[in-house]
Design a protein around this motif. Structure first.
Motif, mmCIF file in Angstrom:
data_model
loop_
_atom_site.group_PDB
_atom_site.id
_atom_site.type_symbol
_atom_site.label_atom_id
_atom_site.label_comp_id
_atom_site.label_asym_id
_atom_site.label_seq_id
_atom_site.Cartn_x
_atom_site.Cartn_y
_atom_site.Cartn_z
ATOM 1 N N ILE A 197 0.805 -1.199 -0.145
ATOM 2 C CA ILE A 197 0.101 -0.092 -0.086
ATOM 3 C C ILE A 197 0.860 1.116 0.106
ATOM 4 O O ILE A 197 0.603 2.244 -0.701
ATOM 5 C CB ILE A 197 -0.964 -0.128 1.164
ATOM 6 C CG1 ILE A 197 -2.108 -1.214 1.008
ATOM 7 C CG2 ILE A 197 -1.985 1.146 1.265
ATOM 8 C CD1 ILE A 197 -2.690 -1.506 2.455
ATOM 9 N N SER A 198 1.864 1.162 0.739
ATOM 10 C CA SER A 198 2.893 2.474 0.676
ATOM 11 C C SER A 198 3.568 2.647 -0.646
ATOM 12 O O SER A 198 3.610 3.844 -0.946
ATOM 13 C CB SER A 198 4.002 2.154 1.948
ATOM 14 O OG SER A 198 3.571 2.106 3.110
ATOM 15 N N PHE A 199 3.746 1.597 -1.285
ATOM 16 C CA PHE A 199 4.368 1.937 -2.523
ATOM 17 C C PHE A 199 3.324 2.445 -3.626
ATOM 18 O O PHE A 199 3.739 3.383 -4.499
ATOM 19 C CB PHE A 199 4.748 0.216 -3.153
ATOM 20 C CG PHE A 199 5.320 0.456 -4.452
ATOM 21 C CD1 PHE A 199 6.800 0.905 -4.749
ATOM 22 C CD2 PHE A 199 4.747 0.141 -5.738
ATOM 23 C CE1 PHE A 199 7.304 0.885 -5.972
ATOM 24 C CE2 PHE A 199 5.145 0.074 -6.865
ATOM 25 C CZ PHE A 199 6.641 0.588 -7.036
ATOM 26 N N TYR A 200 2.236 2.014 -3.399
ATOM 27 C CA TYR A 200 1.026 2.515 -4.169
ATOM 28 C C TYR A 200 0.884 3.949 -3.915
ATOM 29 O O TYR A 200 0.574 4.944 -4.709
ATOM 30 C CB TYR A 200 -0.174 1.700 -3.999
ATOM 31 C CG TYR A 200 -1.388 2.498 -4.729
ATOM 32 C CD1 TYR A 200 -1.695 2.392 -6.023
ATOM 33 C CD2 TYR A 200 -2.280 3.038 -3.889
ATOM 34 C CE1 TYR A 200 -2.800 2.978 -6.626
ATOM 35 C CE2 TYR A 200 -3.486 3.484 -4.175
ATOM 36 C CZ TYR A 200 -3.780 3.670 -5.635
ATOM 37 O OH TYR A 200 -4.880 4.188 -6.283
ATOM 38 N N PHE A 201 0.863 4.117 -2.722
ATOM 39 C CA PHE A 201 0.680 5.634 -2.085
ATOM 40 C C PHE A 201 1.807 6.542 -2.441
ATOM 41 O O PHE A 201 1.575 7.783 -2.948
ATOM 42 C CB PHE A 201 0.523 5.758 -0.610
ATOM 43 C CG PHE A 201 -0.796 5.261 -0.111
ATOM 44 C CD1 PHE A 201 -1.822 5.125 -0.884
ATOM 45 C CD2 PHE A 201 -1.000 5.161 1.312
ATOM 46 C CE1 PHE A 201 -3.072 4.658 -0.406
ATOM 47 C CE2 PHE A 201 -2.284 4.958 1.768
ATOM 48 C CZ PHE A 201 -3.549 4.486 1.073
#
Length: 294
Positions: free
Chosen positions: A188-192
């Motif tokens: 999720i962090s990578f996407y954010f």
């Protein structure tokens, strides 16, 4: 279900009750679904990491199985994002009622994962649950998009439950859950980062949101999810999924008294929910007395 599994079965019902309350928290937290899941997994992995350190448990795990946990972490993150999004665009009652389909999907997929025969009563109960769900959707068709999001969520939930059913035989439940949550945070962090969502406003939350997130991450996630993985040492993934069908009942009752308003559904809805409850009870009775031949 054998007598020596009774404690695990009762623990599972406590876990499912907590999960029912999770949906209420999802409705009360006022941030977007993907933000909510990121905070949930960050806080829960932190709680689990502290628990492992205090208990002096080893974080070591073979690379091959670590990769499996990373994949499961992605499934869990997506499962929760679709789950909370379904709640936000429909309501708690509709979202949780769709979760009753989990037992039917598990009855078809578990034999593939575990190399056993399909049990007639598992499929039969799954079809009854579909009938109950069909009754619900006949009168609550205005929430169809919430239904679609919830359907994707439960399919992902069945998949990671089946995979965890295999992993639990080799590793500590808290270690499994820690790496899965940490992996979810990574994805999720990578996407954010790619979307540029990590702004100052992202980290500014109201006190109510922080309070509800703390309860969600500690009791409803770090504890409940780890405990649910642990009970699979005694119970099959299908039984876990079918008992999880009580989550709609617990959640719907809680939503009715805590949230009210749009959570008040039609008479047909509650008839469908009652069908689900009876099915879960019958499954427990049959598993107590019926032992399939290997």
């Amino acid at each position: 279900m054998r007598n020596d599994n009774l404690t695990s079965y009762l623990n599972l019902h406590l876990i499912v009750f907590i999960w029912g309350f999770t949906a209420i928290l999802g409705a009360l937290i006022t941030i977007p679904a993907d933000n909510l899941v990121w905070y949930r997994m960050v806080l829960a992995s932190g709680f689990l990491g502290l628990f492992l350190i205090v208990k002096k448990k080893s974080f070591c795990i073979p690379i091959k199985e670590l990769m499996q946990l990373v994949f499961v972490g992605l499934l869990i993150a997506l499962h929760w994002i679709f789950f909370f999004q379904a709640i936000h665009i429909s309501n708690v009652s509709i979202t949780l009622s769709v979760f009753s389909l989990g037992a039917f999907f598990a009855s078809l997929l578990e034999p593939i994962f575990y190399g056993r025969k399909v049990l007639w009563y598992e499929v039969f109960f799954g079809l009854i649950i579909i009938a109950g769900l069909f009754l619900i959707l006949q009168v609550e068709s205005g929430y169809i998009y919430g239904f679609y999001y919830a359907l994707v969520s439960i399919i992902l939930g069945v998949l990671f439950t089946l995979i965890n059913g295999k992993l639990i035989a080799k590793h500590d439940p808290s270690v499994i859950t820690f790496y899965e949550f940490l992996s979810g945070v990574f994805f999720i962090s990578f996407y954010f980062i790619f979307q540029g969502k990590f702004t100052l406003d992202f980290f500014v939350l109201s006190l109510n949101n922080w309070f509800f997130l703390f309860i969600l991450a500690s009791v409803c996630t770090a504890y409940a999810f780890t405990a649910s993985v642990k009970v699979m040492r005694k119970l099959t993934p299908y039984t876990v999924m079918l008992t999880t069908n009580l989550e709609p009942v617990y959640g719907i009752v809680l939503a009715y008294f805590i949230i009210g308003g749009k959570e008040k559904m039609s008479t047909e809805f509650y008839i469908g929910a009652l069908i689900i409850v009876i099915t879960v009870i019958l499954n427990g009775i049959i598993k107590h007395y019926y032992k399939p031949k290997k």
